[in-house]
Write a protein that holds these residues in place. Sequence first.
Motif: not given
Length: 581
Positions: A202-224
């Motif tokens: 567990t890393l945390g829990f879903i919220g609506s902080s930052g650039f958001s308009d409702g409670p959700h997780l933004h999961f993003e993958v980047n290269t090095s």
Amino acid sequence: MDMESFKQNKLIPLIFVVFSFSHAENIEMGPFRIGAHIPARPDNQLNCLTDYERQHIMDNMLDIEFQSMRDTVRFHSPVGNGGMMNGDKQFITNYVDENFAYGWISDYTCYYVTYDGHWGTDIAVSGFYNMDEMTTPILAAARGIVTYTHDGEFDRWTYWNNSAISNTVGVQHSNGYRTFYLHMKKNSVAVSVGDTVEIGDTLGFIGSSGFSDGPHLHFEVNTSNWNLLDPWEGDCGMGNSLWEDQIPFIGDSSTYPQRLFRYLNTAHPAENEDEYNYIIDENIPSLTRINPGEDYFSLVAIRNLYAADTLTWAWYKDSSFVDEYSFVPGQTEWWYQGAPYYATSYWWSINNWFPGDENVGNWVEKIFINSTLVGEKSFTCDTLPNQVPLVVSHQYDVELGQTITGEFELDDDGEPFWFNLESNPLYGGVVEIFGGRRRKFSYTAPTNFVGTDVISVSAVDDRGVSGPISNIIFNVTGVLSSDDKPRIVDKFALHQNYPNPFNPVTTLRYDLPEDALVNITIYDIMGRSIKSLVNSNQSAGYRSIQWNATNNHGEPVSAGVYLYTIQAGDYSQTKKMVLLK
């Protein structure tokens, strides 16, 4: 409009349309209006992660060099509680935008479940109630090292604010991939920079902080090198799947059949889009009763609604059909012509409930898509006025330094929508109210005080009506140690009652520096004795007693000004209070 034109990203405005249809028994609602929300974003607001915040993360994250960058990393679900698609609990709302041309969109299947410039996968929960209940943990999708954390930011955004910062965790993996978990609930980040996390931690829990308009997780993958990676494999994807077990696309109706995944009805008043969104976002409870002619709002959220489908609201009184309204969502101004279906869409009806006392009875509302019944709700129509919500007063026994938890109770004819903490503990205790609709509380007793501690609480009901203040009392007991510095009562005192004015319960506080025979009596303004509250020997300390606006016979007293007096040894004092009705 062809599909390519349809894929252009535009903001859908809220518009109401009046429909009228035939009805039975000469009973008819007021003007029937429909509204809709189909997920979209303005052209000039790109990505859940602003350029400013992305640069801040890049400048402040831990830089790790792995000896080998050849490991194969496969991702597991970044959320718990049943995964990324779990009925009405949580669901994917957006994928990565594969079309880099400004103003054009395409997800990995060549459809449009994304928005312009989106770099991640968004997984939403149904409203702030579920966010507050912390039903959906955010999980490490693969083994790695935590390279960035940020917490403590406001987590209840309902609109996009370019200056808002997200509560975020960043993880780097052994092949150099970087994953980011954005919009977490405030104070929920559960890891620290440098921690090693395993799959499912567990890393945390879903919220609506930052650039958001409702409670959700933004999961993003980047290269090095901070380039975008889309973990989903499809005809318009970037390559092979990066998932250990890729789940089907949200628009796959063979896996996710057409259904209502959210349904509520309420008489909470609303006049504009912000107020409708407030009802939806805050998960107001569905009504159990309504008066003739009251405001009425009914919302459905539909998975995989097709352009040719017909949506119908129908009403039945005492098992007999009364009225129905039907329309084809694909023919309304909210629907992009050329779109065969929407994976997620919200539709609502707004009107005045059937007027007239002849509509008193037991009602059922049914929702149909085409001829298939997909949802129904039962409730009662009566002429009883809405009761003001009153939080039930309670007393709790608690030891020095002990923490207890509980839930507020409401004496009302409807459902509690929201609880408000009106005053903090008086003598050093610590209280927190939390959970869906803030109905839960925890109280931690002080370590240097024995006696009565008090908090004040009020409630808002499912009609938006605020009730009076009630008191929750904590009787703190125990033996103070020699290391403690107790609050010493140095003189007699009678404090002003709280709340004042009140209806119907108030708390009287008094201080005793020594053991004494205590008498507390309530008088009316004419000096007549109304209620004897205390008449006993009491030990020194901080004390309190509640009066519930009744006389010595247990009968309610009338509104007005009352006096309360204390006699303790040689000390006496009198104060005024006002009872409202």
